[in-house]
Design a protein around this motif. Structure first.
Motif: not given
Length: 261
Positions: A183-204
């Motif tokens: 059940a988990c593997i079927s829905t836990s793979r939602d992707l992030l957009s390029v714009e989403d990733v660009g909004r992560i301000e914390a150091p990574v």
């Protein structure tokens, strides 16, 4: 601190019991650890030595068993496993412990959950460490539908798909609830957009094994973020990179540097 499993506690969020542990120096900076698919807090963080290494470095080490995993509730409804919901469990755990913000480290699926945590609850995240997941967070990580089938097959001998066999064997080894994992593997793979990733301000910090054929490029993902650094974990595949000494050393140096800012 040793490699024996710590004492787990539980709290309820979203109608589910979430198991967690809270180890190390309570006056130290907190770090929240979020494990990968089919794993658990013990398998991902205790046995590979992360809790010991972080505890000895003075951190307050907190880890949860994600819903569907370990000692947490294991619903069979796929709609309950989208990453924002799983990130909500992590945020709720910090609230339960009275912790305002923490460093957050996730491996594979846990890295994806950590990214959704940073986007949905940015004030809770001091810094981020993504292990075992690079640009695959945005582009996807290939055909995983076969893994659900492998998990539900009568036995490992019935599974011919190579990656499916790997995860089925892992699930059998860890005595996981295979229906919950499917059940988990079927829905836990939602992707992030390029714009989403660009909004992560914390150091990574993004660490990926050089033989990892699942994660995708750490460098490509880092290039999309304002404050991200990529790390190659030499000679390690997706399963073996998590406990690597090069990775541990880089993480401790990254956390020390973030703490000095």
């Amino acid at each position: 601190m040793d490699l024996n499993p710590p004492q787990f506690s539980r709290f309820v969020h979203d109608g589910l019991e979430i198991a967690f542990f809270d180890e190390g120096d309570r006056s130290g900076d907190p770090i929240l650890l979020i494990h990968g698919f089919g794993s658990s807090a013990n398998v991902n963080w205790v046995f590979p030595g992360w809790v010991k290494a972080l505890g000895e470095a003075g951190y307050r080490v907190i880890a949860l068993d994600n819903r569907g995993h370990g000692a947490s509730s294991k619903p069979y409804d796929p709609s309950l496993y989208h990453p924002p919901q799983m990130a909500g469990d992590a945020a709720a755990l910090l609230s339960h412990l009275g912790i305002g913000d923490a460093h957050v480290m996730g491996y594979s699926m846990g890295a994806r959950i950590s990214a959704f945590l940073a986007l949905g609850h940015p004030h809770r995240v001091r810094s981020l460490i993504f292990g075992g997941l690079g640009i695959g967070m945005v582009r996807g990580v290939g055909d995983w539908d076969s893994i659900a089938g492998a998990l539900l097959a009568p036995s490992l001998e019935d599974v011919t798909h190579e990656r499916g066999r790997m995860f089925r064997a892992f699930a059998d080894q860890t005595k996981s609830d295979r229906q919950a994992l499917a059940a988990c593997i079927s829905t836990s793979r939602d992707l992030l957009s390029v714009e989403d990733v660009g909004r992560i301000e914390a150091p990574v910090l993004i660490g990926v094994g050089t033989k990892d054929d699942i994660a995708g490029s750490a460098q490509e993902l880092a290039a999309l973020m304002p404050h991200a650094t990529a790390l190659d974990i030499p000679g390690r595949d997706h399963m073996l990179a998590v406990g690597d000494r090069v990775f541990k050393k880089a993480v401790l140096e990254f956390l020390a540097e973030v703490g000095r800012r």
